[in-house]
Design a protein around this motif. Structure first.
Motif, PDB file in Angstrom:
ATOM      1  N   ALA A   1       0.822  -1.206   0.000  1.00 11.05           N
ATOM      2  CA  ALA A   1       0.000   0.000   0.000  1.00 11.05           C
ATOM      3  C   ALA A   1       0.856   1.256   0.000  1.00 11.05           C
ATOM      4  CB  ALA A   1      -0.922   0.000   1.214  1.00 11.05           C
ATOM      5  N   ALA A   2       2.059   1.179   0.566  1.00 16.44           N
ATOM      6  CA  ALA A   2       2.971   2.326   0.583  1.00 16.44           C
ATOM      7  C   ALA A   2       3.762   2.446  -0.717  1.00 16.44           C
ATOM      8  CB  ALA A   2       3.935   2.195   1.760  1.00 16.44           C
ATOM      9  N   GLY A   3       3.527   1.558  -1.672  1.00 13.78           N
ATOM     10  CA  GLY A   3       4.214   1.630  -2.953  1.00 13.78           C
ATOM     11  C   GLY A   3       5.625   1.077  -2.928  1.00 13.78           C
ATOM     12  N   LEU A   4       5.887   0.118  -2.022  1.00 19.81           N
ATOM     13  CA  LEU A   4       7.217  -0.468  -1.941  1.00 19.81           C
ATOM     14  C   LEU A   4       7.254  -1.812  -2.659  1.00 19.81           C
ATOM     15  CD1 LEU A   4       8.140   0.091   1.822  1.00 19.81           C
ATOM     16  CD2 LEU A   4       8.856   1.456  -0.142  1.00 19.81           C
ATOM     17  N   PRO A   5       8.374  -2.142  -3.297  1.00 19.28           N
ATOM     18  CA  PRO A   5       8.554  -3.517  -3.765  1.00 19.28           C
ATOM     19  C   PRO A   5       8.790  -4.411  -2.559  1.00 19.28           C
ATOM     20  CG  PRO A   5      10.577  -2.274  -4.072  1.00 19.28           C
ATOM     21  CD  PRO A   5       9.545  -1.292  -3.575  1.00 19.28           C
ATOM     22  N   VAL A   6       8.352  -5.660  -2.636  1.00 16.06           N
ATOM     23  CA  VAL A   6       8.477  -6.589  -1.512  1.00 16.06           C
ATOM     24  C   VAL A   6       9.151  -7.868  -1.991  1.00 16.06           C
ATOM     25  CG1 VAL A   6       7.272  -7.905   0.261  1.00 16.06           C
ATOM     26  CG2 VAL A   6       6.396  -5.662  -0.418  1.00 16.06           C
ATOM     27  N   VAL A   7      10.208  -8.245  -1.300  1.00  9.06           N
ATOM     28  CA  VAL A   7      10.859  -9.534  -1.525  1.00  9.06           C
ATOM     29  C   VAL A   7      10.447 -10.444  -0.378  1.00  9.06           C
ATOM     30  CG1 VAL A   7      13.036 -10.752  -1.857  1.00  9.06           C
ATOM     31  CG2 VAL A   7      12.806  -8.379  -2.626  1.00  9.06           C
ATOM     32  N   ALA A   8       9.956 -11.640  -0.686  1.00  8.67           N
ATOM     33  CA  ALA A   8       9.414 -12.511   0.352  1.00  8.67           C
ATOM     34  C   ALA A   8       9.761 -13.957   0.062  1.00  8.67           C
ATOM     35  CB  ALA A   8       7.896 -12.353   0.444  1.00  8.67           C
ATOM     36  N   THR A   9       9.705 -14.772   1.105  1.00  5.73           N
ATOM     37  CA  THR A   9       9.887 -16.207   0.936  1.00  5.73           C
ATOM     38  C   THR A   9       8.544 -16.847   0.573  1.00  5.73           C
ATOM     39  OG1 THR A   9       9.569 -16.555   3.308  1.00  5.73           O
ATOM     40  CG2 THR A   9      11.832 -16.337   2.514  1.00  5.73           C
TER      41      THR A   9
END
Length: 472
Positions: A362-370
């Motif tokens: 929602a904040a416009g960040l890219p997310v790297v996740a497992t």
């Protein structure tokens, strides 16, 4: 002598007085109505205006499920004109504080769930009597213990309906012999993800459909600016900031991001940036440190309640990351913190519908996740390139470095994440869907709610097929 439950009685909501909520606190930004909210309200108030909805929480501390509960409670109060009260198990915490700020009545209840059977039964009976005195139209529990208790006693409270509301991973489902009885006795079952719904259906062989209603997210305006947050964190505007928003406990996997960050720091270089000496962050520096340490090039910020911090903090010392990791504890200004970050990171072995990822998106960040079913479902098809195998710190570090060296890619992925949240995980969508479902419990002739349901196990869709967006 056996404890006696109050006798079941037919609800008579139209004859019940309406409770007004008074608050001396300033109105929250949550109370600002959108055009969508007004249109929804005009349709839905036919069923929920003046109805008494009791939200039952497992804790008055603030976690993901509690935040979702208060979002929905605020929606029902603001947009549906419902009379809402929040009850929580145990002493008051940050969830109670947030209730106060939002003008939501709340109270604490006693339940010795882990005591002996007799004490547990006595407390359930006492709680049933308290619920009956409040005279709810609808019971809306969150998480395992409130789900079980509400499922057992809702008919004796005079309520017209109750929902089994699966808002966590459900890893502890099946641990109590009371669960099958409780979940089969409620008229509606809700889960916040497809895989959680499938687990419920397989474990309890439910006859009623399971409604998949994903979590909703809404970020308040930042209380502090990006520059102010970076000043507090002790990093200048050129440094790389990654953030993981998740309470620190054994259900999360903070070890993998920490090991990955060790690789990132080594690759980027651990020396301070030339010519920069940022102000000492409040609450982080040792009082005898002179002069202030130079600003690091890379900083990992872990925001969340420190339930079990010993392991992650020990790993930080073991890896020598003291200057490159910040433990913030619970953060009220999540929006401000996310505005100071360049990317989000998330690692867990099991998730339902992770709020920490949704807030970053929602904040416009890219997310790297497992990879796990919850993260895969939330990030959607476009976000599969940012997923790595569970507990693979080398792969996680590679994705983080890819984003670190490519600001254009960060902006592109971040904007795609923001659009996905706006179209599929906005709090108005969650509130509207749940309000329609609740109204349907009061009026069995109402049209089916506009959201996905999980059919019998043999007809389950694949995960890829379950990514269809919610209808408005």
């Amino acid at each position: 002598m056996r404890p006696r439950l109050p006798s079941p009685r037919s609800p008579s909501p139209h004859s019940r007085p309406r409770m007004k909520t008074m608050s001396s606190e300033p109105r929250s930004p949550w109370s600002t109505r959108s055009a969508t909210g007004r249109a929804t309200s005009a349709r839905s108030r036919r069923g929920l205006a003046g109805r008494r909805v009791l939200v039952l929480l497992e804790s008055l501390e603030l976690g993901g499920a509690e935040r979702q509960a208060l979002l929905l409670a605020r929606y029902l109060q603001e947009y549906e004109d419902s009379v809402v009260e929040v009850w929580g198990w145990g002493p008051p915490g940050r969830a109670a504080d947030l209730c106060h700020r939002l003008g939501l009545p709340w109270r604490s209840y006693r339940l010795r769930w882990h005591a002996g059977r007799w004490q547990r039964l006595m407390d359930i009976v006492a709680l049933a009597r308290q619920l009956a005195r409040w005279r709810p139209d609808l019971l809306l529990p969150y998480c395992r213990v409130p789900n079980i208790v509400a499922g057992l006693v809702w008919r004796w409270t005079g309520a017209a309906g109750c929902i089994w509301n699966q808002r966590d991973t459900g890893l502890d489902l099946g641990a109590s012999r009371l669960e099958p009885w409780a979940v089969r006795s409620v008229p509606a079952v809700v889960a916040n993800s497809t895989h959680a719904a499938q687990r419920l259906a397989a474990l309890f062989r439910l006859r009623q459909p399971i409604h998949v209603v994903p979590n909703g997210v809404r970020l308040d305006p930042p209380a502090a600016s990006r520059s102010e947050w970076r000043r507090r964190l002790g990093i200048d505007q050129r440094g790389l900031v990654a953030v993981m928003v998740a309470n620190i406990h054994r259900a999360k996997d903070h070890a993998t991001p920490l090991r990955a960050w060790h690789r990132v720091v080594r690759r980027l270089g651990s020396q301070g940036q030339e010519g920069s000496a940022a102000a000492e962050p409040e609450g982080f520096a040792a009082p005898d440190r002179q002069p202030p340490a130079p600003s690091p090039k890379a900083l990992l910020v872990l925001a969340g309640r420190l339930d079990e911090p010993t392991g992650p903090m020990g790993l930080v010392r073991e890896l020598g990351l003291q200057e490159h990791v910040r433990f913030l504890g619970a953060v009220d200004d999540v929006s401000g913190l996310l505005s100071a970050a360049d990317l989000g990171v998330f690692a867990s072995l099991a998730e339902g519908c992770p709020n920490g990822i949704l807030e970053c998106m929602a904040a416009g960040l890219p997310v790297v996740a497992t990879v796990c079913p919850g993260t895969t479902e939330v990030l959607g098809p476009a976000g599969q390139g940012m997923l790595v195998p569970p507990q693979d710190d080398a792969a996680l570090a590679d994705r983080l470095l890819l984003l670190a060296h490519n600001p254009t890619l960060r902006r592109t992925v971040g904007e795609a994440n923001r659009r996905r949240v706006q179209t599929e995980y906005a709090w108005e969508i969650m509130g509207r869907t749940m309000a329609t479902l609740l109204a349907g419990l009061l009026d069995h002739s109402a049209a089916p709610p506009p959201h996905r349901t999980v059919p019998a196990p043999h007809a389950w869709p694949s995960l890829a097929q379950s990514q269809a967006p919610l209808e408005p």
